[in-house]
Design an enzyme around this catalytic site. Structure first.
Site, mmCIF file in Angstrom:
data_model
loop_
_atom_site.group_PDB
_atom_site.id
_atom_site.type_symbol
_atom_site.label_atom_id
_atom_site.label_comp_id
_atom_site.label_asym_id
_atom_site.label_seq_id
_atom_site.Cartn_x
_atom_site.Cartn_y
_atom_site.Cartn_z
ATOM 1 N N SER A 243 -7.964 9.930 2.308
ATOM 2 C CA SER A 243 -8.297 8.790 3.145
ATOM 3 C C SER A 243 -9.378 9.049 4.182
ATOM 4 O O SER A 243 -9.970 8.100 4.698
ATOM 5 C CB SER A 243 -7.041 8.292 3.860
ATOM 6 O OG SER A 243 -6.545 9.276 4.750
ATOM 7 N N HIS B 99 -2.818 5.814 -0.398
ATOM 8 C CA HIS B 99 -4.024 5.041 -0.120
ATOM 9 C C HIS B 99 -4.570 4.363 -1.373
ATOM 10 O O HIS B 99 -5.690 3.842 -1.353
ATOM 11 C CB HIS B 99 -5.098 5.937 0.507
ATOM 12 C CG HIS B 99 -4.750 6.385 1.890
ATOM 13 N ND1 HIS B 99 -4.941 5.590 3.003
ATOM 14 C CD2 HIS B 99 -4.185 7.528 2.346
ATOM 15 C CE1 HIS B 99 -4.523 6.233 4.080
ATOM 16 N NE2 HIS B 99 -4.066 7.413 3.717
ATOM 17 N N LYS C 251 0.763 0.172 3.642
ATOM 18 C CA LYS C 251 -0.699 0.039 3.617
ATOM 19 C C LYS C 251 -1.076 -1.177 2.780
ATOM 20 O O LYS C 251 -0.995 -2.300 3.251
ATOM 21 C CB LYS C 251 -1.326 1.341 3.146
ATOM 22 C CG LYS C 251 -1.130 2.483 4.157
ATOM 23 C CD LYS C 251 -1.815 3.754 3.739
ATOM 24 C CE LYS C 251 -1.804 4.811 4.842
ATOM 25 N NZ LYS C 251 -0.475 5.233 5.288
#
Length: 406
Positions: free
Chosen positions: A189, A217, A248
């Site tokens: 990330s 991610h 996320k």
């Protein structure tokens, strides 16, 4: 021992190094992301635009997610009632685990309270179960993976980031008889690069190693159904354990692993991080359930996010800003100094209403401090053009170098 002096000195070190973290006082505007309100240092809330959220697809604002959470709140109340051992398996949890197992083509899945906990609990437990296990860890693995490996007490061998030749060297010099676990991420990330998954799996098969991939991610973001890079690259069947987050791209909260039922049962039965903590609120789980189901069948959010990321990367590069190479949705802008990174972020917030958090050591190595932008499907081209112009003005004001376009 003067305890206060020790604590004061510890904080002062962070200030002197430019690494003291300040957390913004913020409220997002429901249905209007990336617009939000900042409460710190103002007479009343100040309108701002959020550029660094990990709610990559704005699913935390999606009407289906909010409606599902509201329905669950009215149907079952707020909390889960304790650990799953004591309070039982809320039906929402069972449904979500089934959806996540299906998402990754695995037999089962297991929910945790966060992605950090799922990494820590699973890695530490696995290595304790496997006698004499050696863990091979990519040098840029997340702190939660490092913590899990450390807590396992297993021997650890760190391989250079995405360097499969170095990984094979370490595997080849290890006793063939001992259990081996290769732990790595799909999307890293801070740099925005991607692991060579198939090459790593080739080595795992050659040296009889288990594979563990962190897709936090990438889940929701890549693949025809949002199963991550392993979904996009048709590699999920080659990975033993896929770990992901629900906080996320899915927009809510929580973590999980997906694997065969034998591994799931072992972690469920032995991991303290699962057994001895209150399970996620059914309200949260209901929201994630709606998000996962939606993203399995909708690619509009993913396509919009990728278009925004591509536009912003090009805008930064054309303006001469030091955008770092990235093949993913992450748009990192190199600064190389913690004090300057913080100052740029402060100016953006105070003068332009732009919120982006500086990324400093230990999240990234010293000398590579940066601003990390995560444009989403709701960031339009006008916003990105204004952001680029603001950054150019600040770069010139601070007499930082702008690269000439080729």
């Amino acid at each position: 021992m003067n305890y206060d002096q020790v604590f004061d000195s510890a904080i002062e070190r962070l200030h002197s190094e430019g690494r003291y973290r300040v957390f913004i006082d913020i409220l997002r505007n429901k249905g209007a992301y990336p617009n939000a309100r900042c409460f710190a240092g103002h007479n009343g809330p100040k309108p701002i635009t959020v550029w660094c959220s990990n709610d990559y697809l704005a699913m935390g604002q999606h009407p289906k997610v909010i409606a599902a959470m509201e329905e669950a709140l009215h149907n079952v109340g707020a909390g889960s009632g304790g650990t799953r051992n004591i309070g039982g398996n809320t039906h929402y949890h069972i449904q979500l685990e089934e959806e996540l197992a299906d998402l990754h083509g695995k037999q089962g899945a297991l929910l945790f309270t966060s992605g950090y906990v799922s990494n820590d609990a699973t890695l530490s437990t696995l290595a304790k179960i496997l006698p004499g296990c050696v863990i091979f860890s990519d040098e840029l693995n997340h702190a939660s993976m490092i913590a899990g490996i450390r807590n396992s007490g297993a021997e650890k061998k760190v391989w250079r980031h995405n360097d499969v030749e170095h990984l094979e060297q370490l595997l080849a010099e290890t006793d063939p008889a001992v259990p081996k676990l290769i732990a790595f991420e799909s999307v890293y990330s801070m740099d925005g690069d991607v692991a060579p998954i198939h090459e790593i799996c080739d080595l795992a098969e050659k040296y009889n190693a288990l594979t563990y991939i962190d897709e936090v991610h990438a889940v929701g973001m890549y693949g025809p159904r949002g199963g991550g890079i392993t979904d996009r690259d048709e590699a999920a069947h080659r990975i033993d354990i896929i770990e992901g987050t629900l906080g996320k791209a899915f927009g809510v909260m929580g973590g999980y692993i997906a694997a065969d039922t034998r591994i799931i049962d072992v972690i469920r039965s032995y991991a303290p991080g699962f057994i001895f903590t209150t399970s996620l609120s059914p309200v949260l789980v209901a929201g994630v359930l709606a998000s996962v189901r939606h993203l399995k069948s909708s690619s509009i959010e993913r396509e919009g996010q990728q278009a925004s990321a591509a536009f912003l990367k090009k805008a930064f590069a054309d303006a001469g800003l030091p955008v770092m190479p990235s093949t993913t949705h992450i748009v990192p802008l190199m600064v190389g100094d913690p004090v300057r990174a913080k100052k740029i972020a402060d100016i953006l917030l105070a003068e332009y209403g732009v919120y982006v958090q500086p990324i400093n050591f230990p999240t990234v190595p010293r000398g590579t401090e940066r601003l990390r932008f995560t444009p989403g499907p709701s960031h339009n081209e006008a916003m990105m053009t204004e952001l680029t112009e603001a950054l150019v003005e600040i770069w010139q004001r601070m007499e930082l170098e702008l690269r000439k376009a080729a």
